[in-house]
Design a protein around this motif. Structure first.
Motif, PDB file in Angstrom:
ATOM      1  N   TYR B  65      -8.354  -9.588  -0.498  1.00  0.00           N
ATOM      2  CA  TYR B  65      -7.510  -9.324   0.679  1.00  0.00           C
ATOM      3  C   TYR B  65      -8.251  -8.550   1.779  1.00  0.00           C
ATOM      4  N   GLN B  66      -9.543  -8.344   1.585  1.00  0.00           N
ATOM      5  CA  GLN B  66     -10.281  -7.530   2.567  1.00  0.00           C
ATOM      6  C   GLN B  66     -10.305  -8.148   3.959  1.00  0.00           C
ATOM      7  N   ALA B  67     -10.185  -9.478   4.020  1.00  0.00           N
ATOM      8  CA  ALA B  67     -10.267 -10.130   5.331  1.00  0.00           C
ATOM      9  C   ALA B  67      -8.885 -10.375   5.950  1.00  0.00           C
ATOM     10  N   ALA B  68      -7.833  -9.916   5.250  1.00  0.00           N
ATOM     11  CA  ALA B  68      -6.475 -10.174   5.751  1.00  0.00           C
ATOM     12  C   ALA B  68      -6.277  -9.518   7.119  1.00  0.00           C
ATOM     13  N   THR B  69      -5.587 -10.221   8.001  1.00  0.00           N
ATOM     14  CA  THR B  69      -5.271  -9.642   9.310  1.00  0.00           C
ATOM     15  C   THR B  69      -3.771  -9.544   9.544  1.00  0.00           C
ATOM     16  N   VAL B  70      -2.987 -10.032   8.562  1.00  0.00           N
ATOM     17  CA  VAL B  70      -1.529  -9.973   8.690  1.00  0.00           C
ATOM     18  C   VAL B  70      -0.958  -9.297   7.448  1.00  0.00           C
ATOM     19  N   LEU B  71      -0.210  -8.221   7.655  1.00  0.00           N
ATOM     20  CA  LEU B  71       0.438  -7.534   6.536  1.00  0.00           C
ATOM     21  C   LEU B  71       1.869  -8.050   6.421  1.00  0.00           C
ATOM     22  N   VAL B  72       2.269  -8.429   5.207  1.00  0.00           N
ATOM     23  CA  VAL B  72       3.642  -8.894   4.982  1.00  0.00           C
ATOM     24  C   VAL B  72       4.318  -7.871   4.078  1.00  0.00           C
ATOM     25  N   ALA B  73       5.456  -7.323   4.518  1.00  0.00           N
ATOM     26  CA  ALA B  73       6.086  -6.228   3.774  1.00  0.00           C
ATOM     27  C   ALA B  73       7.594  -6.412   3.688  1.00  0.00           C
ATOM     28  N   GLY B  74       8.235  -5.546   2.900  1.00  0.00           N
ATOM     29  CA  GLY B  74       9.678  -5.591   2.713  1.00  0.00           C
ATOM     30  C   GLY B  74      10.442  -5.057   3.918  1.00  0.00           C
ATOM     31  N   PRO B  75      11.782  -5.090   3.838  1.00  0.00           N
ATOM     32  CA  PRO B  75      12.608  -4.690   4.980  1.00  0.00           C
ATOM     33  C   PRO B  75      12.508  -3.194   5.309  1.00  0.00           C
ATOM     34  N   ASP B  76      12.923  -2.834   6.527  1.00  0.00           N
ATOM     35  CA  ASP B  76      12.889  -1.449   7.010  1.00  0.00           C
ATOM     36  C   ASP B  76      11.474  -0.894   6.965  1.00  0.00           C
ATOM     37  N   PHE B  77      10.521  -1.680   7.401  1.00  0.00           N
ATOM     38  CA  PHE B  77       9.131  -1.228   7.425  1.00  0.00           C
ATOM     39  C   PHE B  77       8.916  -0.304   8.626  1.00  0.00           C
ATOM     40  N   GLY B  78       8.272   0.842   8.390  1.00  0.00           N
ATOM     41  CA  GLY B  78       7.939   1.750   9.496  1.00  0.00           C
ATOM     42  C   GLY B  78       9.090   2.638   9.930  1.00  0.00           C
ATOM     43  N   THR B  79       9.983   2.936   9.009  1.00  0.00           N
ATOM     44  CA  THR B  79      11.063   3.870   9.340  1.00  0.00           C
ATOM     45  C   THR B  79      10.511   5.292   9.330  1.00  0.00           C
ATOM     46  N   GLY B  80      11.337   6.230   9.812  1.00  0.00           N
ATOM     47  CA  GLY B  80      10.971   7.642   9.729  1.00  0.00           C
ATOM     48  C   GLY B  80      10.217   8.144  10.938  1.00  0.00           C
ATOM     49  N   SER B  81       9.195   8.927  10.674  1.00  0.00           N
ATOM     50  CA  SER B  81       8.443   9.644  11.698  1.00  0.00           C
ATOM     51  C   SER B  81       7.942   8.728  12.811  1.00  0.00           C
ATOM     52  N   SER B  82       7.895   9.273  14.038  1.00  0.00           N
ATOM     53  CA  SER B  82       7.475   8.509  15.221  1.00  0.00           C
ATOM     54  C   SER B  82       5.959   8.371  15.319  1.00  0.00           C
ATOM     55  N   ARG B  83       5.218   8.913  14.390  1.00  0.00           N
ATOM     56  CA  ARG B  83       3.752   8.972  14.470  1.00  0.00           C
ATOM     57  C   ARG B  83       3.123   7.618  14.810  1.00  0.00           C
ATOM     58  N   GLU B  84       2.452   7.574  15.952  1.00  0.00           N
ATOM     59  CA  GLU B  84       1.768   6.345  16.352  1.00  0.00           C
ATOM     60  C   GLU B  84       0.509   6.146  15.501  1.00  0.00           C
ATOM     61  N   HIS B  85       0.165   7.195  14.757  1.00  0.00           N
ATOM     62  CA  HIS B  85      -0.964   7.108  13.828  1.00  0.00           C
ATOM     63  C   HIS B  85      -0.742   5.964  12.822  1.00  0.00           C
TER      64      HIS B  85
END
Lengths: 468, 200
Positions: B65-85
């Motif tokens: 998966y080292q060359a992957a450029t698309v991440l596929v994840a479950g629902p509610d991805f990126g909730t919580g803190s506003s960190r742009e990091h």
């Protein structure tokens, strides 16, 4: 006849600089709050683009996220955190922005100091590079968290481009039973609607139980709107709001106060105004809540037992529950009150105001922290600390065996030295029980200040309604 | 920012729901004042144990998966803190797009601002993609921003994206520059602001 509007619509409409048509609206920002963690890259990008800060007079900075809560005379010993705070002070000083550094008597958590100093007023737009900016919605302001690129945009233009979110009314009928706090109310709401339940929405909390809350309690409720995924949460300004504000350093005075009151009085939602969605909560049915999992919706009454993954119909929730139980090292069927704790944290922008400290102190007065528990209080601001000390609350906490610390975000996110060790279990008045939030491998249970204090004494969770 | 018209690449599957931004980039890495260099800390607590031992089973540690450029994840991805990091770390690792059935609002906005595509697809489609990526690390997904279409083996789905975000992404525009064109309107608005509003 004018169309009835919600509080949110009125605040929004009053801040539209350019209406978007098929684009998002351009909104004016009344107050931009800045802290050391999410701003350095924004200031740097401004410099690289040879742009300047548009309105330093509408921008306020404080250092809070990575600041030490102990031995402040030694300064910030962590070189990275020190560089971050130094960078904030340098950036603000160059741009003419007022910054409350560690030695300023007005220093504290960004969402505590805004209201405390009277900067937060009804009908404003308030943004900050911090998701708990929703706290300021307690005053009937539209307040929301933004990312660093948006921080840069606001610094440069004093505006933000936004699509108007949908509106959601959460009406809390009845009144909160004794021993059930604003923290329990918001935990109960999040458990009911889920971590994504408010996504794309601005929530207005309303109904008799909300109107009956103090300003500090309203801040606790609005603070955690983001934990239900909401863009913001707000509460109509009323006499409680006005009397909290009157006389604060930044509140208007004289004729300006009168003009402000007239404007603020017109803000509450008109009769007949429509919301995109509505939720009703029965306050009388609420209990003190304790989170058991690794997101704030994984929360149950103190009288309940740890759920089993099989209790969840949806396979994704089942998987999430399974992962959470493993991380939290909990067995389904265990009564909440059988769960022993190692640490207690009373603090954060959710629950570190003077009312929270009074509530916790009233539970522990004359009692002592359990032998196996280490407990700390981190006031939300220097002013809260000072006020608490003037009332003798520090002596109550210290006599009970609590540590009494300097203000800051502290163990809510553990960017300073205030972190839990792997496997440690903490009763925390903060807002997030995410994996690793308070320290790698650490286990966080979200509770009210009273419940945290009672757990500190008993060494395990207890129902604060039963005398702790 | 470089214009983005499409993202085509292999996928890394992360079949977990409610992945908050604290998981994407833990707090100890937020002390830096730079915008780059966060990739090696992506999903830090999941990628390695407390003794810094890498978990060979974690998707980002697997060679295929080292060359992957698309991440596929479950629902509610990126909730919580506003960190742009969080988007910084994803982009720095090499991702150009993230697919989930729902995202945290602030996270999604942050992604667009830095040129990372956040694409919402129905959970059923996401589940198919997760299986596809798990079975065939070389399976390619094509995300055509202009046509708003996601295509992969067995998938040909339209997706919604905010028209303004799309316009900014496709043209690689500087949003501050665009807003500064409205400088006159901002000044005019400011002139009409009530005098009781607080100033610092």
């Amino acid at each position: 006849m004018t169309v009835p509007r919600t509080l949110f619509q009125k605040v929004w409409d009053d801040h539209v600089v350019v209406a978007g048509k098929d684009q998002p609206d351009l909104l004016f920002v009344d107050l931009h709050l800045v802290h050391e963690v999410t701003s350095p890259q924004a200031f740097e990008a401004l410099r690289m683009a040879e742009r300047s800060v548009s309105r330093p007079d509408l921008t306020l900075a404080t250092a809070d996220h990575g600041t030490p809560t102990i031995n402040r005379a030694a300064g910030i010993t962590d070189p990275l955190s020190r560089r971050q705070v130094d960078t904030l002070i340098t950036n603000c000083s160059a741009a003419g922005i007022t910054a409350f550094g560690l030695d300023d008597p007005r220093n504290g958590i960004v969402h505590v100091i805004g209201p405390e100093q009277g900067f937060t007023q009804p009908g404003m737009t308030i943004v900050c590079g911090d998701s708990h900016t929703s706290t300021h919605g307690a005053f009937g302001s539209l307040a929301f968290g933004i990312g660093t690129s948006e921080v840069e945009h606001v610094l440069a233009t004093q505006t933000i481009r936004q699509r108007r979110p949908r509106s959601m009314a959460i009406t809390v009928e009845g009144e909160l039973p004794s021993g059930v706090t604003a923290k329990d109310l918001i935990l109960g709401i999040i458990a009911q609607i889920g971590v994504g339940g408010g996504a794309g929405h601005v929530i207005e909390y309303r109904g008799p139980a909300v109107a009956g809350l103090t300003m500090e309690e309203r801040m606790t409720v609005c603070n955690m709107s983001i934990e239900a995924g909401a863009r913001a949460g707000l509460i109509a300004p009323d006499e409680t709001t006005f009397s909290y504000l009157e006389g604060r350093p930044q509140a208007p005075t004289g004729a300006e106060w009168e003009r402000a009151i007239e404007y603020w009085t017109g803000l509450p939602t008109d009769e007949g105004a429509e919301f995109d969605s509505e939720v009703t909560v029965d306050a009388a049915a609420l209990s003190p809540f304790v989170s058991w999992g690794t997101n704030p919706a994984q929360t149950i009454p103190v009288t309940a037992t740890i759920p089993s993954p099989e209790d969840f119909d949806d396979p994704l929730s089942r998987d999430a529950a399974q992962r959470a139980l493993e991380y939290m090292d909990l067995v389904p069927g265990t009564p909440i009150t059988d769960i022993a704790i190692d640490r207690v944290f009373i603090g954060s922008c959710t629950n570190a105001r003077i009312g929270d400290l009074r509530a916790a102190a009233s539970v522990i007065e004359g009692r002592t922290v359990h032998d196996h528990v280490s407990a700390m209080v981190v006031p939300g601001s220097s002013q809260v600390k000072q006020e608490a000390e003037a009332e003798g609350l520090d002596r109550i906490f210290l006599a009970a065996g609590f540590e009494w610390r300097e203000p800051g975000c502290s163990m809510c996110l553990g960017m300073n030295d205030d972190v839990l060790s792997p496997g440690e279990r903490c009763a925390s008045t903060s807002n997030r029980n995410f994996e690793g939030r308070q320290g790698r491998g650490a286990r966080t249970h979200l509770v009210s200040p009273q419940m945290a204090a009672a757990a500190a004494v008993a060494g395990h969770f207890v129902d604060v309604r039963e005398g702790g | 920012m470089d214009p983005i018209r499409r993202v085509s690449g292999t996928m890394a599957p992360l079949p977990r729901a409610q992945v908050d931004t604290d998981q994407i980039i833990p707090k100890q890495f937020l002390k830096r004042i730079e915008r780059t260099g966060y990739g090696e800390f992506l999903f830090f607590d999941w990628a390695q144990d407390a003794e810094s031992e890498k978990d060979p089973d974690f998707v980002l540690n697997r060679p295929e998966y080292q060359a992957a450029t698309v991440l596929v994840a479950g629902p509610d991805f990126g909730t919580g803190s506003s960190r742009e990091h969080a988007p910084w770390a994803l982009a720095d690792w090499g991702f150009r797009a993230v697919i989930a059935s729902s995202f945290g609002d602030i996270f999604r906005t942050n992604c667009y601002k830095i040129g990372l595509l956040a694409v919402e697809l129905p959970q059923q489609t996401v589940a198919t993609l997760l299986t596809l990526a798990a079975q065939d690390p070389d399976a390619v997904i094509d995300l055509d921003l202009e046509q708003q279409r996601a295509t992969a083996a067995g998938i040909d789905d339209p997706f919604e994206i905010d028209a303004f975000a799309k316009h900014m992404l496709m043209n690689g525009l500087d949003e501050i520059g665009v807003t500064l064109l409205e400088a006159e309107a901002i000044v005019q608005y400011d002139t009409g602001r009530p005098s009781f509003k607080p100033k610092i």
